[in-house]
Write a protein that holds these residues in place. Structure first.
Motif, PDB file in Angstrom:
ATOM      1  N   TYR A  54     101.431  24.392  38.762  1.00 18.95           N
ATOM      2  CA  TYR A  54     101.378  23.564  37.554  1.00 18.95           C
ATOM      3  C   TYR A  54     100.172  22.635  37.563  1.00 18.95           C
ATOM      4  CZ  TYR A  54     102.815  20.010  34.140  1.00 18.95           C
ATOM      5  OH  TYR A  54     102.860  19.132  33.093  1.00 18.95           O
ATOM      6  N   PHE A  55      99.945  21.932  38.665  1.00 19.56           N
ATOM      7  CA  PHE A  55      98.825  21.002  38.720  1.00 19.56           C
ATOM      8  C   PHE A  55      97.488  21.742  38.730  1.00 19.56           C
ATOM      9  CE2 PHE A  55     100.522  16.654  40.282  1.00 19.56           C
ATOM     10  CZ  PHE A  55     101.506  16.708  39.308  1.00 19.56           C
ATOM     11  N   ALA A  56      97.452  22.927  39.352  1.00 20.17           N
ATOM     12  CA  ALA A  56      96.225  23.724  39.295  1.00 20.17           C
ATOM     13  C   ALA A  56      95.949  24.170  37.861  1.00 20.17           C
ATOM     14  CB  ALA A  56      96.330  24.923  40.223  1.00 20.17           C
ATOM     15  N   ALA A  57      97.020  24.493  37.123  1.00 21.08           N
ATOM     16  CA  ALA A  57      96.851  24.882  35.725  1.00 21.08           C
ATOM     17  C   ALA A  57      96.312  23.723  34.892  1.00 21.08           C
ATOM     18  CB  ALA A  57      98.184  25.369  35.159  1.00 21.08           C
ATOM     19  N   LEU A  58      96.726  22.493  35.229  1.00 16.78           N
ATOM     20  CA  LEU A  58      96.270  21.326  34.472  1.00 16.78           C
ATOM     21  C   LEU A  58      94.766  21.133  34.552  1.00 16.78           C
ATOM     22  CD1 LEU A  58      98.932  18.562  35.268  1.00 16.78           C
ATOM     23  CD2 LEU A  58      98.810  20.100  33.308  1.00 16.78           C
ATOM     24  N   SER A  59      94.158  21.632  35.629  1.00 18.01           N
ATOM     25  CA  SER A  59      92.714  21.476  35.768  1.00 18.01           C
ATOM     26  C   SER A  59      91.950  22.416  34.845  1.00 18.01           C
ATOM     27  CB  SER A  59      92.302  21.728  37.225  1.00 18.01           C
ATOM     28  OG  SER A  59      92.524  23.080  37.583  1.00 18.01           O
ATOM     29  N   ARG A  60      92.673  23.349  34.177  1.00 16.01           N
ATOM     30  CA  ARG A  60      91.989  24.358  33.363  1.00 16.01           C
ATOM     31  C   ARG A  60      92.476  24.416  31.923  1.00 16.01           C
ATOM     32  NH1 ARG A  60      89.470  27.597  37.400  1.00 16.01           N
ATOM     33  NH2 ARG A  60      88.747  28.958  35.723  1.00 16.01           N
ATOM     34  N   ILE A  61      93.725  23.995  31.663  1.00 13.98           N
ATOM     35  CA  ILE A  61      94.285  24.086  30.310  1.00 13.98           C
ATOM     36  C   ILE A  61      94.980  22.772  29.966  1.00 13.98           C
ATOM     37  CG2 ILE A  61      94.578  26.593  30.388  1.00 13.98           C
ATOM     38  CD1 ILE A  61      97.503  26.187  31.014  1.00 13.98           C
ATOM     39  N   PRO A  62      95.234  22.507  28.672  1.00  9.80           N
ATOM     40  CA  PRO A  62      95.898  21.266  28.275  1.00  9.80           C
ATOM     41  C   PRO A  62      97.300  21.124  28.871  1.00  9.80           C
ATOM     42  CG  PRO A  62      94.848  22.298  26.380  1.00  9.80           C
ATOM     43  CD  PRO A  62      94.775  23.289  27.510  1.00  9.80           C
ATOM     44  N   VAL A  64     100.236  14.014  32.437  1.00  9.26           N
ATOM     45  CA  VAL A  64      99.268  13.114  31.808  1.00  9.26           C
ATOM     46  C   VAL A  64      98.657  12.170  32.837  1.00  9.26           C
ATOM     47  CG1 VAL A  64      98.996  11.298  30.086  1.00  9.26           C
ATOM     48  CG2 VAL A  64     100.449  13.268  29.595  1.00  9.26           C
ATOM     49  N   ALA A  65      99.470  11.723  33.805  1.00 16.73           N
ATOM     50  CA  ALA A  65      98.958  10.833  34.848  1.00 16.73           C
ATOM     51  C   ALA A  65      98.144  11.589  35.886  1.00 16.73           C
ATOM     52  CB  ALA A  65     100.121  10.102  35.522  1.00 16.73           C
ATOM     53  N   ALA A  66      98.492  12.856  36.120  1.00 11.86           N
ATOM     54  CA  ALA A  66      97.812  13.628  37.166  1.00 11.86           C
ATOM     55  C   ALA A  66      96.442  14.136  36.719  1.00 11.86           C
ATOM     56  CB  ALA A  66      98.682  14.809  37.591  1.00 11.86           C
ATOM     57  N   LYS A  67      96.309  14.503  35.458  1.00 16.31           N
ATOM     58  CA  LYS A  67      95.066  15.135  35.008  1.00 16.31           C
ATOM     59  C   LYS A  67      93.841  14.243  35.183  1.00 16.31           C
ATOM     60  CE  LYS A  67      93.281  18.344  31.650  1.00 16.31           C
ATOM     61  NZ  LYS A  67      93.664  19.331  30.633  1.00 16.31           N
ATOM     62  N   PRO A  68      93.896  12.928  34.867  1.00 16.98           N
ATOM     63  CA  PRO A  68      92.710  12.097  35.109  1.00 16.98           C
ATOM     64  C   PRO A  68      92.315  12.039  36.582  1.00 16.98           C
ATOM     65  CG  PRO A  68      94.200  11.002  33.590  1.00 16.98           C
ATOM     66  CD  PRO A  68      94.939  12.192  34.125  1.00 16.98           C
ATOM     67  N   LEU A  69      93.281  12.077  37.489  1.00 16.05           N
ATOM     68  CA  LEU A  69      92.961  12.080  38.914  1.00 16.05           C
ATOM     69  C   LEU A  69      92.229  13.358  39.298  1.00 16.05           C
ATOM     70  CD1 LEU A  69      96.274  10.652  40.419  1.00 16.05           C
ATOM     71  CD2 LEU A  69      94.098   9.454  40.103  1.00 16.05           C
ATOM     72  N   ILE A  70      92.659  14.474  38.717  1.00 16.87           N
ATOM     73  CA  ILE A  70      92.002  15.757  38.987  1.00 16.87           C
ATOM     74  C   ILE A  70      90.584  15.744  38.432  1.00 16.87           C
ATOM     75  CG2 ILE A  70      92.077  18.237  38.498  1.00 16.87           C
ATOM     76  CD1 ILE A  70      95.152  17.979  38.432  1.00 16.87           C
TER      77      ILE A  70
END
Length: 343
Positions: free
Chosen positions: A86-94, A26-32
């Protein structure tokens, strides 16, 4: 009374660890979404946590001599591999979907045991795998032709596979003394490695590998000086970075390891499954990511299947282990230790 208090404290620490780990995505996705490359966010998290845990690595520097394969495997697979995917996946899916896909790791471990090692697995373990796969089908909405980005799902699955690779590598590198070792080194090799020491060196190895791969000097550093959006609100980017490094990594690991020492690995593993629930709820509240009813039901099935698969895994030790309250070594649960590096 003392034992009861110890278990209560362990349960509290396990819950705190689950909540801390559950907030990383949740904290990483806004940075991405603000413009940072997912791999750069991974590097910031790993390098920052490695710097904080550097004194721990120095204290357990004998691990470099006695457990080099374990440290390399943890750094390459459980740190660099899992987090990058995992973080790369966050840039594309919930966030919730990515984490639930990753929870297939215990089921994939059983697949390795059954079909590669050709060791028997229990019916309960097989049922857990079927339950987890069925739940995953609901999460990704296979009846709708995959309701999410296919590449994002593959990246999340890649994170689960990296965990499996770490489990297998850890299983191969048991605790027996290496030929030709004697004295202090032999004694240390035969003892369970300190889990926080393994984590510290895994983060150091991961930071070195990710530095070469991500080239952080090309990062958009200006993003960290601005604000990022979280469901309409503006939050300082540096504050999210502090959250990821200190709360979701350092504090989460320390509380998690201590909880395993106070609780049984099975209980700690069950509590750890709350991470997915925490991540899904936080993503709903802070990011506005909603999951449909079938996906929520599928998530419950995935977690249930993962729990059954984990509790039915053959008892050969895998991954870092910790000493229990009575001084007897007990498995810390490779699913608990390695999965949390990704979260």
């Amino acid at each position: 009374m003392h034992v009861s208090q110890g278990r209560s404290a362990g349960l509290g620490l396990a819950l705190a660890s689950a909540f801390a780990f559950g907030g990383s995505g949740v904290a990483a996705k806004p940075l991405i979404e603000a413009g940072l490359d997912p791999l750069h966010v991974v590097w910031l998290r790993v390098a920052g946590a490695a710097l904080v845990l550097l004194p721990v690595a120095w204290r357990h520097r004998h691990l470099v001599r006695t457990r080099p394969v374990l440290l390399l495997g943890f750094g390459l697979l459980a740190v660099a591999g899992v987090q990058a995917c995992y973080f790369a996946a966050l840039s594309r899916i919930p966030v919730g979907v990515a984490l639930l896909v990753e929870y297939l790791a215990p089921a994939l471990v059983l697949g390795w045991v059954r079909f590669v090692q050709r060791r028997p697995v229990t019916r309960a373990a097989a049922a857990g795998v079927v339950l987890a796969v069925g739940g995953l089908a609901c999460v990704v909405e296979v009846w709708a032709g995959l309701g999410f980005d296919a590449l994002g799902l593959l990246l999340a699955l890649g994170a689960a596979c990296c965990q499996v690779g770490y489990f297998v590598l850890s299983d191969q590198g048991g605790g027996s003394p290496a030929p030709g070792r004697s004295g202090t080194d032999a004694a240390r090799t035969s003892e369970p490695p300190n889990p926080v020491g393994v984590i510290a060196y895994g983060l150091l190895v991961g930071a070195v590998v990710l530095t070469a791969v991500t080239r952080p000097w090309t990062m958009e550093w200006s993003v960290l000086g601005g604000d990022t959006g979280m469901n309409g609100a503006q939050v300082p980017a540096w504050l999210l970075l502090v959250w990821i490094v200190l709360l979701a990594t350092v504090v989460a690991y320390v509380t998690g390891v201590i909880s395993v020492r106070l609780l049984s690995p099975a209980v700690a593993g069950v509590v750890a499954c709350l991470e997915a629930v925490v991540a899904t709820v936080l993503a709903w509240v802070l990011l506005g990511e909603h999951l449909a009813a079938p996906q929520l039901i599928g998530g419950v099935l995935v977690l249930g299947g993962a729990l059954i698969a984990q509790s039915s895994t053959p008892s050969a030790p895998t991954g870092p282990v910790a000493s229990g309250p009575g001084g007897e070594p007990e498995a810390a649960g490779s699913e608990l230790s390695a999965r949390r590096v990704a979260l």
